[in-house]
Design a protein around this motif. Structure first.
Motif, PDB file in Angstrom:
ATOM      1  N   VAL A   7       0.872  -1.183   0.000  1.00  0.00           N
ATOM      2  CA  VAL A   7       0.000   0.000   0.000  1.00  0.00           C
ATOM      3  C   VAL A   7       0.905   1.228   0.000  1.00  0.00           C
ATOM      4  CG1 VAL A   7      -1.789   1.299   1.207  1.00  0.00           C
ATOM      5  CG2 VAL A   7      -1.820  -1.202   1.253  1.00  0.00           C
ATOM      6  N   ILE A   8       0.683   2.110  -1.003  1.00  0.00           N
ATOM      7  CA  ILE A   8       1.468   3.354  -1.110  1.00  0.00           C
ATOM      8  C   ILE A   8       0.505   4.523  -0.963  1.00  0.00           C
ATOM      9  CG2 ILE A   8       2.989   4.728  -2.566  1.00  0.00           C
ATOM     10  CD1 ILE A   8       3.764   2.228  -4.041  1.00  0.00           C
ATOM     11  N   ASP A   9       0.806   5.432  -0.036  1.00  0.00           N
ATOM     12  CA  ASP A   9      -0.061   6.594   0.172  1.00  0.00           C
ATOM     13  C   ASP A   9       0.801   7.857   0.186  1.00  0.00           C
ATOM     14  OD1 ASP A   9      -3.017   7.331   1.225  1.00  0.00           O
ATOM     15  OD2 ASP A   9      -1.539   8.596   2.219  1.00  0.00           O
ATOM     16  N   HIS A  10       0.582   8.721  -0.840  1.00  0.00           N
ATOM     17  CA  HIS A  10       1.285  10.003  -0.967  1.00  0.00           C
ATOM     18  C   HIS A  10       2.802   9.822  -0.918  1.00  0.00           C
ATOM     19  CE1 HIS A  10      -2.757  11.490   0.182  1.00  0.00           C
ATOM     20  NE2 HIS A  10      -2.473  12.421  -0.726  1.00  0.00           N
ATOM     21  N   ILE A  11       3.269   8.844  -1.705  1.00  0.00           N
ATOM     22  CA  ILE A  11       4.712   8.631  -1.867  1.00  0.00           C
ATOM     23  C   ILE A  11       5.070   9.021  -3.288  1.00  0.00           C
ATOM     24  CG2 ILE A  11       6.589   6.941  -1.856  1.00  0.00           C
ATOM     25  CD1 ILE A  11       5.522   7.580   0.931  1.00  0.00           C
ATOM     26  N   ARG A  12       5.943   9.978  -3.415  1.00  0.00           N
ATOM     27  CA  ARG A  12       6.368  10.528  -4.700  1.00  0.00           C
ATOM     28  C   ARG A  12       5.148  10.891  -5.552  1.00  0.00           C
ATOM     29  NH1 ARG A  12      11.952   7.860  -6.689  1.00  0.00           N
ATOM     30  NH2 ARG A  12      11.735   9.634  -8.091  1.00  0.00           N
ATOM     31  N   SER A  57      12.769  13.274  -0.739  1.00  0.00           N
ATOM     32  CA  SER A  57      12.589  12.743  -2.091  1.00  0.00           C
ATOM     33  C   SER A  57      11.501  11.682  -2.154  1.00  0.00           C
ATOM     34  CB  SER A  57      13.917  12.151  -2.591  1.00  0.00           C
ATOM     35  OG  SER A  57      14.257  11.004  -1.826  1.00  0.00           O
ATOM     36  N   LEU A  58      11.097  11.108  -1.025  1.00  0.00           N
ATOM     37  CA  LEU A  58      10.054  10.072  -1.016  1.00  0.00           C
ATOM     38  C   LEU A  58       8.650  10.651  -0.821  1.00  0.00           C
ATOM     39  CD1 LEU A  58      11.488   7.049   0.999  1.00  0.00           C
ATOM     40  CD2 LEU A  58      10.847   7.100  -1.401  1.00  0.00           C
ATOM     41  N   LEU A  59       8.502  11.621   0.091  1.00  0.00           N
ATOM     42  CA  LEU A  59       7.173  12.153   0.393  1.00  0.00           C
ATOM     43  C   LEU A  59       6.687  13.040  -0.746  1.00  0.00           C
ATOM     44  CD1 LEU A  59       4.894  12.439   2.491  1.00  0.00           C
ATOM     45  CD2 LEU A  59       6.113  14.412   3.415  1.00  0.00           C
ATOM     46  N   SER A  60       5.405  12.906  -1.098  1.00  0.00           N
ATOM     47  CA  SER A  60       4.797  13.729  -2.144  1.00  0.00           C
ATOM     48  C   SER A  60       4.946  15.199  -1.791  1.00  0.00           C
ATOM     49  CB  SER A  60       3.312  13.379  -2.293  1.00  0.00           C
ATOM     50  OG  SER A  60       2.695  14.254  -3.206  1.00  0.00           O
ATOM     51  N   LYS A  61       5.305  16.016  -2.777  1.00  0.00           N
ATOM     52  CA  LYS A  61       5.564  17.432  -2.527  1.00  0.00           C
ATOM     53  C   LYS A  61       4.339  18.162  -2.012  1.00  0.00           C
ATOM     54  CE  LYS A  61       9.788  17.183  -4.087  1.00  0.00           C
ATOM     55  NZ  LYS A  61      10.893  17.248  -3.144  1.00  0.00           N
ATOM     56  N   LYS A  62       3.146  17.681  -2.386  1.00  0.00           N
ATOM     57  CA  LYS A  62       1.905  18.371  -2.015  1.00  0.00           C
ATOM     58  C   LYS A  62       1.312  17.849  -0.705  1.00  0.00           C
ATOM     59  CE  LYS A  62       0.701  19.142  -6.872  1.00  0.00           C
ATOM     60  NZ  LYS A  62      -0.285  18.887  -7.928  1.00  0.00           N
ATOM     61  N   GLY A  66       2.741  10.812   4.498  1.00  0.00           N
ATOM     62  CA  GLY A  66       2.546   9.684   3.587  1.00  0.00           C
ATOM     63  C   GLY A  66       3.031   8.405   4.264  1.00  0.00           C
ATOM     64  N   TYR A  67       2.609   7.250   3.757  1.00  0.00           N
ATOM     65  CA  TYR A  67       3.023   6.003   4.404  1.00  0.00           C
ATOM     66  C   TYR A  67       3.112   4.872   3.386  1.00  0.00           C
ATOM     67  CZ  TYR A  67      -1.993   4.827   4.334  1.00  0.00           C
ATOM     68  OH  TYR A  67      -3.275   4.577   3.942  1.00  0.00           O
TER      69      TYR A  67
END
Length: 805
Positions: A7-12, A57-62, A66-67
């Motif tokens: 599960v990807i949430d708000h990663i990149r 660099s991993l967390l979404s800029k907006k 995120g997790y």
């Protein structure tokens, strides 16, 4: 290890995606930049944390957080792990409050570093749990980015570091590097120590020289001390002589001080005597002025009146009030007279005689008006009744007309029972209704006429009422003027009576203007009282002056006697002072002699102190040098120990470590070369080309017996060499790691630059790998036929999505 889900949430570039992994060969396919590599980065982040990656660099800029949640299995046992990134003012970091691992259905909240330690234990990876370090086993046994492997191949130093890390033998290199640093440090310290113990002979010579100087200084100190004692005896004799002369001189000084004091007292007494004589002149002048002033004040007489000052003030206030009342009443009289003249001018001369007639006419008009108003109300009431009857009759008429219309519409049917009737009966019914209508119209006409008559009477009554109202208003305007005239006339008579009373109350003995008379009388009283007070003050002042004159006469007599006595005492003291010899000159001569002796003693004492300081300095120098010799000997022993250590490192330890590492690398090299050659032969079917690994683990490519540099190969050939090298590392590492023997393999862009013929070799390669779960990441669509499952990665409006084909 087998991957189950991610599960990807708000990663990149991902908002929220869930990926279900399956066993077998899976292909994650998409264009360059669509987000394929993010899937692999998320898997590694979930297992081992950030490592060398930047959290930013991993967390979404907006996004503020995120997790990643990864579900995986090891030896058939399921695990689930979650890591969270949180953006704060200081930057992006892992959130320890929202990180956990689920084991056997139980969630264990752990910090990021504790999570990594737990994962390493589950995977049985024997490596340190440093949160900033990558997992070398995962990187070389499961997933190595293709570009990272190409970089390893192009850098010989990095290549050997990679081999050492992959096979866990970097400790040899680290030990060698650390040993060289130790040797360098020992060499530097030895040089420093050598400088510290190289001065022993010089220090011993300095000690001998210091002992000689001390012996010479001791002789000088003894001579100077003896000389100082002689000079001190001479100084004591001179001090005794000075003391004797100073005692005599002190007596002379005391007499001179006493003489000076007597002289000052005489001068002070004379000055006081002169001042008293001057005061006598001032007293005589003051008495003369007081007598002259007294003569003038006595001439002022007391006013001839029985009244006191308070009585005069009371009379002044009374007459002032009478004057004020008289002025006020005259002003009111003038004002009332003016008002009476104005009223008479406005109303006429005969208005008084008509007052009663006007009041009677006003009463009659008001009664007539009330009668008309009552009659008007009756007319209005009757008119309302007529109007109501008119409305009622019109309503009945309209109802009858409607019935007639209904009869006509029904024909021969009865409007009540709806049964058929004869035509005659029908006409009779209609005629009856019409007669009623005619009769109603006549009644309405009569009512209307009556209504108009009532309106006419009402109008006539209103006109009369208007006329009465005007007459009443006119009379009401005149009556107040008449009443005001009567009131003003009575007030005028009252005012004139009061004025007469005031004029009769004036006292003839105070004249025409009593206030002025009484004010003058009051001023004379004040002048007399002031004169009496001044006379009293002058008498008291003269008494005080006479007392002062008496005191000053007595003081002057005492001063004359005191001056005479002090002048006699002064003369006797001067005679006694003249008997003293010139003691001051003798004292000066002796003090000068004492100063010469004291200066000589001080010079000798200074020399003595200097020689003693030199002696102490030499003794301290001996002690310091002896201490330095002891320290130098200690440094020498330490230098010998360090030299032995350095010699051991340089001649034994470092060569031994290098030889051991070389032997270990050679033992790995044979297996590595055989495995690499096998993978290369699967990927490249060209009989003219072969590749092997040299002793530095560098891939060597030969064509027709000639060596080729890897950097000159085509893109596809470089990829083949890198992939073969990567699979070799993977194969050997899987043998070394218990939990990695035949489970998971991740290949990132394994066919970059491959030709179509080379792509055909991938099937053989995949079959040869024999892994339970293989994940391919590529943008090559040709690989679709070689895999079991396909995941499409796409990006729209900057957001990546995963869909399974």
């Amino acid at each position: 290890m087998i991957l189950n889900s991610l599960v990807i949430d708000h990663i990149r570039s991902y908002n929220h995606e869930e990926v279900e992994f399956v066993k077998g060969i899976s292909l994650f396919e998409g264009d360059i930049g669509s987000g394929k590599s993010t899937i692999l980065m998320a898997i590694e982040f979930a297992l081992f944390g950030l490592g060398s990656q930047k959290a930013e660099s991993l967390l979404s800029k907006k996004s503020e957080s995120g997790y990643v949640i990864l579900d995986f299995s090891v030896d058939g046992k399921k695990y689930e792990i979650k890591r969270t990134l949180l953006r704060k003012n200081s930057g992006v970091n892992q959130d320890p409050k929202n990180s956990w691992i689920r084991i056997d259905g139980e969630i264990l909240p752990l910090s990021p570093s504790e999570l990594k330690q737990q994962v390493l234990e589950i995977l049985k990876f024997n490596e340190p749990a440093d949160p900033k370090a990558e997992s070398k086993i995962f990187r070389y046994a499961i997933f190595t980015p293709q570009e990272a492997m190409k970089e390893v191949l192009s850098d010989s130093k990095k290549r050997l570091e990679t081999i050492r890390k992959a096979f866990g033998i970097e400790d040899y290199s680290i030990a060698k590097s650390n040993s060289l640093e130790v040797v360098s440090e020992l060499r530097v310290k030895s040089m420093v120590l050598q400088e510290r113990f190289g001065n022993i002979s010089q220090l011993e010579a300095e000690i001998s020289e210091s002992k000689t100087k001390i012996s010479e200084l001791s002789k000088d100190i003894a001579n100077i001390s003896e000389n100082i004692e002689d000079k001190k005896l001479e100084e004591n004799k001179v001090v005794f002589q000075i003391k004797e002369i100073q005692e005599k001189n002190n007596e002379r000084v005391k007499l001179e001080a006493k003489k000076s004091n007597i002289e000052e007292n005489i001068e002070s007494s004379k000055r006081r005597f002169s001042q008293i004589e001057k005061e006598f002149g001032e007293f005589e002048l003051e008495l003369k002025q007081s007598n002259e002033k007294m003569e003038k004040l006595v001439e002022i007489e007391k006013p001839d009146t029985e009244l006191s000052v308070e009585g005069i003030n009371a009379q002044i206030k009374r007459f002032q009030k009478i004057n004020d009342d008289w002025i006020r009443l005259n002003s009111e009289k003038n004002s009332v007279s003016s008002d009476i003249s104005r009223i008479k001018e406005a109303l006429g001369e005969k208005i008084n005689s008509e007052k009663e007639l006007l009041k009677s006419a006003l009463d009659d008009l008001e009664k007539e008006k009330m009668s008309l108003e009552k009659f008007l109300d009756e007319v209005k009431e009757n008119s309302d009744k007529i109007k109501s009857q008119q409305v009622e009759k019109n309503t009945i008429k309209i109802s009858l007309e409607n019935q007639i219309a209904e009869f006509t519409k029904l024909g021969n049917n009865c409007p009540t029972c709806k049964q058929e009737i004869t035509e005659d009966h029908h006409h009779i019914l209609v005629d009856e209704k019409q007669d009623q209508v005619v009769k109603l119209e006549q009644e309405i006409k009569e009512i209307t006429n009556s209504f108009f008559e009532s309106n006419s009477k009402s109008k006539e009554i209103n006109e009369k009422l208007q006329s009465y109202s005007e007459e009443i208003s006119q009379i009401q305007r005149i009556l107040p003027g008449i009443e005001e005239l009567s009131s003003k006339s009575a007030k005028l008579s009252e005012i004139e009576s009061k004025i007469k009373e005031i004029e009769n109350s004036k006292n003839e003995k105070y004249g025409e203007n009593p206030v002025e008379f009484l004010t003058n009388l009051k001023e004379k009283f004040a002048e007399f009282e002031n004169a009496s007070e001044q006379i009293k003050q002058i008498v008291e002042s003269r008494k005080k002056i006479e007392e002062k004159i008496s005191q000053r006469k007595l003081e002057a007599e005492n001063l004359e006697e005191d001056i005479s006595q002090k002048e006699k005492e002064f003369s006797e003291m001067q005679s006694h002072l003249n008997s003293f010899e010139d003691t001051e000159r003798k004292i000066l001569e002796l003090e000068s002699e004492q100063k010469i002796l004291r200066d000589r003693i001080n010079d000798l004492s200074g020399n003595l102190a200097a020689f003693r300081q030199k002696e102490n300095n030499e003794k301290e120098k001996i002690l310091e040098n002896e201490k330095k010799i002891l320290e130098s000997k200690k440094w020498y022993e330490e230098f010998k120990t360090m030299s032995e250590f350095r010699e051991w490192f340089e001649e034994f330890f470092i060569p031994t470590i290098s030889q051991i590492e070389k032997q270990v690398l050679l033992s790995i090299l044979q297996n590595f070369n055989e495995t690499y050659t096998r993978w290369y032969s699967i990927l490249v079917e060209d009989p003219t080309k072969e590749s092997s690994i040299d002793e530095n683990f560098t891939p060597i490519v030969r064509q027709d017996g000639y060596d080729q540099d890897v950097s000159f190969l085509s893109g596809g050939e470089k990829t083949s060499v890198a992939l073969a090298y990567r699979l070799t590392l993977n194969s050997l590492m899987r043998k070394e790691t218990e939990s990695m023997k035949s489970n998971l393999l991740i290949l990132d862009e394994p066919t970059d630059g491959f030709s179509k013929n080379q792509l055909g070799k991938i099937r053989d390669l995949l079959n040869e790998l024999k892994s339970e779960q293989i994940i391919l990441v590529s943008h090559e669509k040709e690989l679709e036929t070689y895999v079991d499952d396909i995941y499409q990665i796409s990006k729209e409006m900057g957001v990546s999505k995963v869909s399974k084909s």
